[in-house]
Design a protein around this motif. Structure first.
Motif, PDB file in Angstrom:
ATOM      1  N   VAL A 148       0.838  -1.204   0.000  1.00 17.23           N
ATOM      2  CA  VAL A 148       0.000   0.000   0.000  1.00 17.23           C
ATOM      3  C   VAL A 148       0.871   1.252   0.000  1.00 17.23           C
ATOM      4  O   VAL A 148       0.588   2.223  -0.730  1.00 17.23           O
ATOM      5  N   SER A 149       1.951   1.247   0.810  1.00 13.88           N
ATOM      6  CA  SER A 149       2.852   2.404   0.784  1.00 13.88           C
ATOM      7  C   SER A 149       3.540   2.508  -0.575  1.00 13.88           C
ATOM      8  O   SER A 149       3.777   3.615  -1.074  1.00 13.88           O
ATOM      9  N   GLY A 150       3.848   1.351  -1.183  1.00 14.59           N
ATOM     10  CA  GLY A 150       4.421   1.372  -2.532  1.00 14.59           C
ATOM     11  C   GLY A 150       3.444   1.889  -3.563  1.00 14.59           C
ATOM     12  O   GLY A 150       3.841   2.521  -4.556  1.00 14.59           O
ATOM     13  N   ARG A 183      11.222   5.232   1.862  1.00 16.87           N
ATOM     14  CA  ARG A 183      10.323   4.107   2.150  1.00 16.87           C
ATOM     15  C   ARG A 183      11.094   2.794   2.209  1.00 16.87           C
ATOM     16  O   ARG A 183      10.931   2.004   3.148  1.00 16.87           O
ATOM     17  N   LEU A 184      11.938   2.563   1.224  1.00 16.09           N
ATOM     18  CA  LEU A 184      12.698   1.312   1.198  1.00 16.09           C
ATOM     19  C   LEU A 184      13.705   1.249   2.340  1.00 16.09           C
ATOM     20  O   LEU A 184      13.986   0.160   2.863  1.00 16.09           O
ATOM     21  N   SER A 185      14.249   2.388   2.737  1.00 18.89           N
ATOM     22  CA  SER A 185      15.205   2.408   3.848  1.00 18.89           C
ATOM     23  C   SER A 185      14.527   2.048   5.164  1.00 18.89           C
ATOM     24  O   SER A 185      15.167   1.500   6.057  1.00 18.89           O
ATOM     25  N   GLY A 245      14.271  -1.907   5.060  1.00 16.60           N
ATOM     26  CA  GLY A 245      15.457  -2.727   4.821  1.00 16.60           C
ATOM     27  C   GLY A 245      16.712  -1.879   4.811  1.00 16.60           C
ATOM     28  O   GLY A 245      16.741  -0.784   5.388  1.00 16.60           O
ATOM     29  N   PRO A 246      17.774  -2.362   4.155  1.00 14.35           N
ATOM     30  CA  PRO A 246      19.035  -1.606   4.111  1.00 14.35           C
ATOM     31  C   PRO A 246      18.829  -0.204   3.538  1.00 14.35           C
ATOM     32  O   PRO A 246      18.045   0.002   2.616  1.00 14.35           O
ATOM     33  N   GLU A 247      19.545   0.732   4.105  1.00  8.77           N
ATOM     34  CA  GLU A 247      19.385   2.133   3.707  1.00  8.77           C
ATOM     35  C   GLU A 247      19.882   2.359   2.293  1.00  8.77           C
ATOM     36  O   GLU A 247      20.902   1.801   1.867  1.00  8.77           O
ATOM     37  N   ILE A 248      19.162   3.194   1.538  1.00  8.73           N
ATOM     38  CA  ILE A 248      19.574   3.612   0.194  1.00  8.73           C
ATOM     39  C   ILE A 248      20.036   5.057   0.298  1.00  8.73           C
ATOM     40  O   ILE A 248      19.256   5.946   0.663  1.00  8.73           O
ATOM     41  N   GLY A 250      13.266  -0.241  -7.289  1.00  9.66           N
ATOM     42  CA  GLY A 250      13.834   0.843  -6.491  1.00  9.66           C
ATOM     43  C   GLY A 250      15.200   0.487  -5.940  1.00  9.66           C
ATOM     44  O   GLY A 250      16.130   1.304  -5.970  1.00  9.66           O
ATOM     45  N   ARG A 251      15.343  -0.725  -5.426  1.00  9.37           N
ATOM     46  CA  ARG A 251      16.639  -1.131  -4.882  1.00  9.37           C
ATOM     47  C   ARG A 251      17.665  -1.300  -5.997  1.00  9.37           C
ATOM     48  O   ARG A 251      18.865  -1.134  -5.766  1.00  9.37           O
ATOM     49  N   ARG A 252      17.202  -1.613  -7.182  1.00  3.12           N
ATOM     50  CA  ARG A 252      18.123  -1.808  -8.305  1.00  3.12           C
ATOM     51  C   ARG A 252      18.540  -0.492  -8.954  1.00  3.12           C
ATOM     52  O   ARG A 252      19.708  -0.299  -9.305  1.00  3.12           O
TER      53      ARG A 252
END
Length: 391
Positions: free
Chosen positions: A16-18, A51-53, A56-59, A168-170
């Motif tokens: 949902v946040s995505g 959001r991804l940070s 999970g691992p920080e971007i 996003g992570r890629r």
């Protein structure tokens, strides 16, 4: 099963946040391609990095955009962000809708026997079920299908969330060989915070030893000297002095134990993190519910930091929030230990006003962790802390 349900709920939250960032990405795609507005693309990409940070691992942010618009559009990082808004604004949007649709289908189907009589029988049930509904047995079949939708939500949700996050992570992470100055600056700041926290801890220990234990030991020495001088001429006074010296020695020993527990609580070594947190929850000044889903042991520094965070957060909830109840949940998510502390107090917690919140953040960031505090006026207050704990 409980773990699968929690994982499914987390995955739904991620999807949902995505979906929200996918809508921003779609708008940024139009602005970036048609209106040549790289700043809007960067803004949407930064929201996705944040959001991804959190999950999970920080971007790391790639740094400021070039001042001139057309120079920015030729930047390799901006081109990667344009590729991301194209993928996330379309595929990520569809995955978010799918993730939101699955639980809605499950809810509709499971509750269908309660309201099937409101729907014309030839229309069929909700979802993708189109057979005619002639009575309660057919409605119960729809509810059974809803259980299938619920299972799909729980088991497919994590895979959909990872698939949605993959572009996003890629694409939003710094490319190989990129300038790592931002990462160096981040590490410098966290190491400086670690040194500040370490210095503050040393000052606290020194103050505790100087103001408490040392003074009591001096009193023991003085009282023993008085007792030795009075031993022959006034045995009663000597006995009183020895009693007072014994009391002072016991107080000094108690304070010394308190200082040692503040450095590294022995209960962590004896009972592990779950047992130590259980003791904090039972000794809390307000009713506290504890849930721990983190089997095994963690590095000593991680356990000590988690213990400190929960202890300080519960102390704040008891002394400052006016809360009547608190909950603490601890779980492991891949290579991170996630703590969540909630209370039903008055809210309005502000790091600038002290209450130990700044100390918690510094201690967490010193270990490359993250802390998120949500405390609107009127409550409730939620603190979420993530600590890296290895694979």
């Amino acid at each position: 099963m409980r773990r699968f349900v929690r994982t499914g709920v987390d995955a739904l939250e991620h999807l949902v946040s995505g979906l929200g960032t996918a809508i921003l990405a779609l708008a940024a795609l139009i602005a970036g391609v048609l209106l040549a507005q790289p700043a809007l693309v960067r803004s949407a990409a930064d929201r996705e990095r944040a959001r991804l940070s959190r999950w999970g691992p920080e971007i790391i942010d790639p740094g400021p955009l070039p001042a001139r618009r057309w120079v920015a559009l030729r930047d390799a990082g901006v081109r990667r962000e344009l590729a991301w808004v194209g993928v996330h604004g379309t595929a990520g949007f569809l995955l978010g809708l799918l993730g939101l649709t699955l639980p809605l289908y499950a809810l509709q189907c499971i509750t269908f026997p309660l309201w099937y009589h409101l729907v014309p029988g030839d229309i069929g049930g909700p979802g993708v079920l189109f057979w005619p509904i002639r009575g309660l047995p057919d409605a119960l079949l729809v509810a059974l299908a809803g259980v299938g939708w619920l299972a799909a939500t729980i088991f497919a949700g994590p895979y959909l969330a990872r698939l949605q996050a993959w572009p996003g992570r890629r694409l939003l992470a710094p490319p190989p060989g990129a300038d790592l100055s931002a990462r160096v600056a981040h590490l410098t700041a966290t190491r400086a915070a670690a040194l500040d926290a370490h210095a503050a801890e040393l000052r606290r220990i020194e103050r505790s030893l100087h103001d408490g234990t040392q003074n009591r030991l001096v009193a023991v020495t003085v009282l023993l000297g008085l007792a030795r001088r009075a031993l022959t001429r006034d045995p009663a006074a000597a006995e009183q002095a020895i009693d007072r010296a014994q009391t002072a020695a016991e107080d000094a020993l108690s304070e010394l134990r308190t200082v040692v527990r503040g450095i590294l609580p022995p209960v962590l070594a004896d009972r592990g993190l779950a047992g130590a947190l259980d003791g904090l929850a039972r000794d809390c000044g307000i009713p506290c519910e504890l849930t721990v889903d983190a089997p095994g042991r963690f590095p000593t520094a991680v356990e000590a930091t988690a213990y400190y965070v929960v202890a300080e957060a519960l102390t704040n909830a008891t002394k400052h929030s006016g809360a009547g109840h608190a909950t603490v949940s601890v779980r492991r998510e891949e290579d991170r230990l996630v703590l969540r502390i909630d209370d039903d107090g008055m809210g309005g917690a502000d790091e600038t006003r002290g209450s130990g919140l700044t100390g918690i953040r510094r201690r967490v960031e010193a270990y490359d962790g993250t802390m998120t505090l949500t405390s609107p006026a009127g409550g409730p207050t939620t603190m979420r802390v993530e600590l890296p704990c290895g694979s």
